[in-house]
Scaffold this active site. Sequence first.
Site, PDB file in Angstrom:
ATOM      1  N   ARG A 156     -61.146 -15.968  -0.183  1.00  0.00           N
ATOM      2  CA  ARG A 156     -61.977 -16.865   0.620  1.00  0.00           C
ATOM      3  C   ARG A 156     -61.252 -18.180   0.904  1.00  0.00           C
ATOM      4  NH1 ARG A 156     -66.642 -16.501  -1.878  1.00  0.00           N
ATOM      5  NH2 ARG A 156     -67.627 -15.118  -0.368  1.00  0.00           N
ATOM      6  N   ALA A 157     -60.462 -18.659  -0.062  1.00  0.00           N
ATOM      7  CA  ALA A 157     -59.752 -19.924   0.134  1.00  0.00           C
ATOM      8  C   ALA A 157     -58.779 -19.835   1.306  1.00  0.00           C
ATOM      9  CB  ALA A 157     -59.008 -20.308  -1.147  1.00  0.00           C
TER      10      ALA A 157
END
Length: 681
Positions: free
Chosen positions: A275-276
Amino acid sequence: MSTPYPFTAVVGQDDLRLALLLNAVSPAVGGVLVRGEKGTAKSTAVRALSALLPEVDVVVGCRFSCAPGSPDPVCPDGPHETGPGSSRPARVVELPVGASEDRLVGALDIERALAEGVKAFEPGLLADANRGVLYVDEVNLLHDHLVDLLLDAAAMGSSYVEREGVSVRHAARFLLVGTMNPEEGELRPQLLDRFGLTVEVAASREPDLRVEVVRRRLAYDDDPAAFAARWAGEEDALRARIVAARALLPEVRLGDAALRQIAATCAAFEVDGMRADIVMARTATTLAAWAGRTVVLAEDVRQAALLALPHRRRRNPFDAPGLDEEKLDDTLEEFGGGDDAPEDDPDPDGPGGGGRPPQDGPEGPKDGPVDTAEEPARPEPEEPAQPEEGQGGRPAGSGEQSAVRAAEPFRTKMLSVPGLGEGAAGRRSRARTDHGRTTGSRRPQGALTKLHLAATVQAAAPHQRARGRSGRGLVVRRDDLRQATREGREGNLVLFVVDASGSMAARQRMSAVKGAVLSLLLDAYQRRDKVGLITFRGKDATVALPPTSSVDAAAVRLETLPTGGRTPLSAGLLKAHDVLRVERMRDPARRPLLVVVTDGRATGGPDPVALGTRAARLHAAEGTASVVVDCESGPVRLGLAGALAGELGGTAVTLDELRADSIAGLVRDVQGASGAHRRVA
């Protein structure tokens, strides 16, 4: 309607304003978490954002804000036909910390569902926030079950309301914005990861800026409409820039060089999952559009990392979030610069945008009243001339020793308070809660939230003939409805009383003791407890940290704890008695757990042993659940900590037994004065 404070009138806070504006340009960035001390315009800036958001098109009369071009096929107000709709301002919906589950997700009329088969649904805040902003002030204080519902809705983009086989689903796509004061406790990692960006804010220490903040606030309070009119031009310009950036966003190119930098940065800081990387890519693209460019540069990647990674990097629970900027720059340089910028690149600075996050974190004194937790107490120097003898016949230690580092924390046995409580939801002791396993039923008090179906049918069945039942359906009246009673877990107040006297001052021993307390603090963090810290040494006891939800603050106080001097055991226990008495008045539902960390010795003053015994019996008389962590070491043991536990009416555990992987130790229910000692496997 009250006039909101203009967004462009907020003084300073460039990082906060930039993060909010990036989300206004691209909601796909994923929201923002604003961390900072009180009184730093966090809530003011978030509420002011609503005036800058472009309007949204909705289906006329739809309570769930369906888009006219692509309405939700399972909308409870549907089905909708595609066609023109109406425009309205984007909503910023506030979720109060004390909101109920029904207020968040909506309420289903169980009585009509059972008796008439009708799905009568009243939408909640998730429906109001669909295609808008959901703002949670003090998000770190939100109850766990509401956090779970938010996580589900944020992950799925929809909200489900289930009531005994009757279900309603509706779209719930919203921008999540939260504010919090880290002093009051941290967020669960799962919820942290749901915020696209995070920023740290602090009040400026520059007098001129502080003067300007006060001047503008006073002018706004005197005449909000006139103050807003003075900033209308800047607001219009910023609104136009948001619209222009939204239009440019699809044309922005994220080159391979920038993608490599993003991937390398996320790998270098050991963030979990992907997700980062995705959030960084979206943020860098949005930064380029905000600057009026169609190419992502290395500076965009750097800025995106500073906004998207601090709360995601892998760290110990008590480490402050943040990034090593030198390591960030080295990584970006190693993996090459971004794509070349066009020569006619416009100036990226403009209203509300641009600035880099500050190089230094918040510093200086906090606002608000001063309390004993603000700074570790500086104990008076002891006279080292004549060492005292403890009960064991050897010197009890004298003179202040420098603080030693804590040993590595470990997973501890779960210590719980016996009986059934009714405190705030948590993960430690058994309690009556709104969530958990069903244990029985009762008549509802107020609105019915959790139906006990079997008990309801049993209550209605004897009256069917009298009610003229003729068909297959069951005739149910309101008096028949039964609320399910449930049992779950509560959070407790864990009050640590730590012996920092000379008898504990051996460096290796104190390091092990601090490691044990740090481990218990970590356990308290995971179980959503409040914690407090009392230390005793020399002539008196000190409240190093009043009861708080900030376990991090307790860890900081523990790290700087000096040792040496006499052992005023009675003073520590009496100070704990005073703290618990006040906390019972403040929050009577939250049950305390007293954890005394000591070797059991008592020195100083006339008859210190008798004084310690009387102080312990005060806690026993009030039924305070307690545990004594026995820190005595060496081949000869006096068993003083075990005797102290007996006077407290509690349990004694050694440092070895405290470990979850210890064969000697077992999971314990800590006993109060009225309970017998027992161990639970």
